[in-house]
Design an enzyme around this catalytic site. Structure first.
Site, PDB file in Angstrom:
ATOM      1  N   CYS A 390       0.841  -1.206   0.000  1.00 28.57           N
ATOM      2  CA  CYS A 390       0.000   0.000   0.000  1.00 28.57           C
ATOM      3  C   CYS A 390       0.871   1.250   0.000  1.00 28.57           C
ATOM      4  O   CYS A 390       1.674   1.464   0.917  1.00 28.57           O
ATOM      5  CB  CYS A 390      -0.918  -0.014   1.212  1.00 28.57           C
ATOM      6  SG  CYS A 390      -1.828   1.526   1.468  1.00 28.57           S
ATOM      7  N   CYS A 393       0.547   3.364   3.148  1.00 32.60           N
ATOM      8  CA  CYS A 393       1.335   2.839   4.265  1.00 32.60           C
ATOM      9  C   CYS A 393       2.811   3.186   4.063  1.00 32.60           C
ATOM     10  O   CYS A 393       3.519   3.573   5.004  1.00 32.60           O
ATOM     11  CB  CYS A 393       1.165   1.326   4.372  1.00 32.60           C
ATOM     12  SG  CYS A 393      -0.531   0.782   4.690  1.00 32.60           S
TER      13      CYS A 393
END
Length: 470
Positions: A390, A393
């Site tokens: 991600c 993230c």
């Protein structure tokens, strides 16, 4: 929305010829340009052949006569019965790998422009406008000295500032933008059946399909090539393999069928900061929303400013997971998540982990289950639910690692739990996972975890959250 431009045989102020070598500096040399050789693109037989053509509207896809007003009605594309000579665009992409965006733009206009001149027809290049990089493409087209034309997809949900930008661009470049609109009957059916904001509940894909993808598909059916502002760093998990030029993997062009449309991505290798340096140097008009924290700009209900510690794409469709943050216009360039690990949800493919430091504890599912059961913990915990693929993230990794260092002697434990793949359902049911990343604080004397409510993921904001609860 989208911008498009066309080139024709009436080349004004064309650049002088020089070596065709592409040993140019990479994207840092955005403002420099050496003209390319313009070799003969087609065989003499193809160039001298006379081709029959018939006028065909740009909106070439058959539609209901009572529901569609032809988009950009003043524009026509000449349908060619005889296809142009095939070219190895994969090889061309490798040759252009180190070329500047301006060189690539000139090559695109030159390649299709020369072919247009012989056949007495127009070739259309569509530029998607989602951010500042797409206005930069218009500047590059302007700098080539070749004539071009601009189009835009108007979804009916754009910000007022975006319409102001359209007007400014028209005046700055002395052009008229011609707009493509969605089918009013399709929009009406969607809104009447689901309401104006159904995408917040069931995802944005259906609305984007009606307002953006289908109008674009109709437009591309009358074109031979289009140019986009896609960059690899916009979405590292899904766009990291964008080529400079390619046969479009998703849409059909004028001749119909696979391979009938060429897609150019001149700024694929350019960093976002270099785009902005170029825009400032050339005094290019940009959307005023950029000064308010907006980076990637789409429709008004689905776009918001990016906050500290966030990736630029997190301002789009923020209520959805990272893997869903595409509208469908570039689905052919989205990496297969089950093959290369770019957006793993149910696959066991290996990807490089993040938040890897001695100050952050890696929690397993049994460890998290124990943490959830404890009502009288010895110390409070801060835990991030994440997926290493991600980009959001990844964007907060530096802040979270620094926070862990600051809290290392404070009595607060900092942990991480990889919540994608097989663990995602558990995290959604037991740990309040909505999208990645989700940050939870487990107080010392309470069994209930408290979800971090803000999307400001800088160190100071996260530290204030912890201090207010411990």
């Amino acid at each position: 929305m989208a911008l498009a431009f066309t080139s024709s045989s009436a080349i004004h102020g064309s650049l002088s010829s020089s070596s065709s070598s592409y040993e140019q500096p990479k994207v840092s040399q955005l403002g420099t340009f050496q003209p390319l050789d313009r070799p003969q693109l087609l065989s003499s037989t193809a160039l001298n052949s006379r081709r029959r053509s018939a006028v065909k509207p740009l909106n070439a896809e058959p539609k209901r006569n009572d529901s569609i007003v032809p988009s950009a009605a003043t524009i026509v594309a000449l349908e060619v019965r005889e296809k142009v000579e095939a070219e190895d665009f994969e090889k061309l992409a490798k040759e252009l790998q180190n070329a500047s965006p301006l060189e690539i733009m000139d090559k695109a206009l030159e390649k299709f422009g020369d072919d247009i001149a012989i056949a007495f027809r127009c070739s259309f290049f569509l530029i998607l406008l989602h951010g500042a990089e797409d206005v930069a493409l218009i500047e590059y087209a302007h700098l080539t000295g070749r004539p071009f034309r601009v189009f835009s997809l108007d979804t009916g949900r754009l910000n007022p500032e975006t319409y102001q930008l359209f007007d400014t661009v028209e005046k700055h470049y002395g052009i008229r933008i011609e707009y493509m609109f969605p089918d009013s009957v399709e929009v009406q059916a969607l809104v009447r059946s689901k309401g104006l904001f159904s995408f917040y509940e069931d995802g944005h894909q259906e609305c984007c399909r009606v307002r953006k993808v289908r109008p674009l598909r109709r437009a591309l059916k009358g074109l031979r090539a289009w140019i986009t502002g896609q960059r690899k760093d916009q979405s590292p998990g899904t766009r990291s393999e964008i080529p400079i030029v390619q046969v479009d993997p998703s849409f059909e062009g004028l001749d119909g069928g696979a391979g009938s449309l060429v897609k150019w991505n001149p700024v694929a290798n350019v960093d976002g900061k270099d785009i902005w340096n170029f825009l400032r140097a050339m005094n290019v008009p940009v959307n005023s929303l950029h000064s308010q924290g907006y980076v990637s700009i789409g429709c008004e209900p689905c776009t918001r400013p990016v906050l500290p510690g966030q990736h630029e794409r997190e301002g789009r469709w923020w209520w959805e997971d990272a893997k869903a943050k595409e509208c469908g216009l570039h689905k052919g360039n989205i990496k297969d998540e089950s093959v290369n690990g770019a957006a793993q949800t149910n696959s066991a493919a290996t990807v490089a982990d993040i938040f890897d430091t001695k100050d952050i504890v890696t929690l397993s599912k049994p460890g998290v289950e124990n943490l959830l059961k404890l009502e009288d913990r010895r110390e409070p915990w801060l835990v991030v639910l994440y997926a290493p693929w991600c980009q959001f993230c990844q964007a907060m990794e530096g802040s979270y690692v620094e926070l862990a260092e600051k809290l290392s002697d404070s009595g607060v434990k900092v942990g991480k739990f990889r919540a994608d793949g097989e663990q995602k359902a558990f995290a959604q049911q037991e740990m309040q996972l909505g999208s990645f990343p989700t940050i939870l604080f487990f107080p010392k004397h309470s069994s209930k975890a408290i979800k971090y409510p803000s999307e400001k993921r800088d160190v100071d904001s996260l530290l204030a959250f912890v201090n207010a609860l411990r």
